[in-house]
Design an enzyme around this catalytic site. Structure first.
Site, PDB file in Angstrom:
ATOM      1  N   ASP A  18      31.733  10.559  36.304  1.00 22.23           N
ATOM      2  CA  ASP A  18      31.194  10.987  37.591  1.00 22.23           C
ATOM      3  C   ASP A  18      31.009   9.792  38.524  1.00 22.23           C
ATOM      4  OD1 ASP A  18      29.139   9.891  36.041  1.00 22.23           O
ATOM      5  OD2 ASP A  18      27.703  11.486  36.441  1.00 22.23           O
ATOM      6  N   ASP A  64      28.117   2.950  37.905  1.00 24.34           N
ATOM      7  CA  ASP A  64      26.964   2.331  38.563  1.00 24.34           C
ATOM      8  C   ASP A  64      26.811   0.907  38.007  1.00 24.34           C
ATOM      9  OD1 ASP A  64      24.570   2.179  40.044  1.00 24.34           O
ATOM     10  OD2 ASP A  64      23.387   3.131  38.497  1.00 24.34           O
ATOM     11  N   LYS A  87      29.931   2.647  42.638  1.00 20.85           N
ATOM     12  CA  LYS A  87      28.908   1.845  43.336  1.00 20.85           C
ATOM     13  C   LYS A  87      29.125   0.385  42.960  1.00 20.85           C
ATOM     14  CE  LYS A  87      24.916   4.976  43.054  1.00 20.85           C
ATOM     15  NZ  LYS A  87      23.537   5.082  42.516  1.00 20.85           N
ATOM     16  N   PHE A 100      21.153   6.834  46.087  1.00 22.95           N
ATOM     17  CA  PHE A 100      21.149   7.784  44.971  1.00 22.95           C
ATOM     18  C   PHE A 100      21.714   9.105  45.463  1.00 22.95           C
ATOM     19  CE2 PHE A 100      19.841  10.450  41.513  1.00 22.95           C
ATOM     20  CZ  PHE A 100      20.086   9.619  40.431  1.00 22.95           C
ATOM     21  N   ARG A 104      22.908  19.607  40.265  1.00 24.18           N
ATOM     22  CA  ARG A 104      24.277  19.499  39.749  1.00 24.18           C
ATOM     23  C   ARG A 104      25.212  20.562  40.312  1.00 24.18           C
ATOM     24  NH1 ARG A 104      24.444  15.841  35.414  1.00 24.18           N
ATOM     25  NH2 ARG A 104      22.669  15.889  33.995  1.00 24.18           N
TER      26      ARG A 104
END
Ligand code: IMP
Ligand code: MG
Length: 178
Positions: free
Chosen positions: A99, A102, A130, A151, A164
């Site tokens: 997904d 990070d 990110k 976020f 979600r």
């Protein structure tokens, strides 16, 4: 738009376009092969289902649940395998569908695990990236969209298991998680 969001990052239509482009990239790379596509649950499930259906190349699908968060918005650093794969990756071309990359901790853990089990190749496709948050030196082979230190939720991405099922991706208001 959901009232807990500050703004939309990608609409449903924009996501659809990104998915098509990612599928075409994978088709070009795996033309004539039969890769094993792995969805890292739960965050990548919406993206994964859309992606494999947009591909012309047939793929075997499998799932793995990795958890790096408690219920908060900060990663705990040590990704835990909650549910392992059913398939063997030995000798296979593996496509890992994430997904969001990070810190990169989850990706490194998955890469070491899958290559350690003898996969022939390892390709990472991430919906979101990110890059400014990276703490380990790792990169997706293909990332649909880059974002700063925000976020985000929706289209599989959650905050404390919520949001979600939103069909779009948006930035969560800070007051919700701070
Ligand atoms: P990493 O191990 O720090 O690269 O991040 C792993 C996981 O953290 C991702 O696969 C997501 O499930 C989650 N995560 C990171 N950033 C966000 C975000 O902005 N929204 C929702 N989940 C996130
Ligand atoms: Mg995840």
């Amino acid at each position: 738009m959901n009232g807990d969001l500050e703004s939309i990052v990608l609409t449903e239509e924009q996501i659809g376009q990104k998915v098509k482009e990612a599928a075409a990239w994978l088709d070009a790379r795996f033309n004539g092969e039969y890769p094993l596509a792995i969805s890292v649950l739960k965050g990548s499930v919406m993206f994964f289902c859309d992606l494999v259906r947009a591909m012309k190349t047939p793929v075997q699908i499998d799932f793995m649940t990795v958890s790096s968060y408690g219920s908060g918005s900060k990663t705990t650093g040590v990704p835990k395998i909650v549910m392992d794969l059913a398939a063997s990756v030995e000798g296979r071309d593996v496509i890992l569908v994430e997904d969001i990359v990070d810190s990169g901790n989850t990706l490194v853990r998955m890469r070491d695990l899958i290559l350690g089990r003898g996969a022939k190749s390892f390709t990472v496709v991430a919906l979101m990236d990110k890059p400014s948050r990276r703490v380990v030196d790792v990169k997706a082979d293909y990332a649909c969209y880059e974002i700063g230190d925000e976020f985000i939720v929706g289209y599989g991405l959650d905050y404390a298991q919520k949001y979600r099922t939103l069909p779009y991706i948006g930035i969560l208001k800070r007051e919700i998680y701070e």
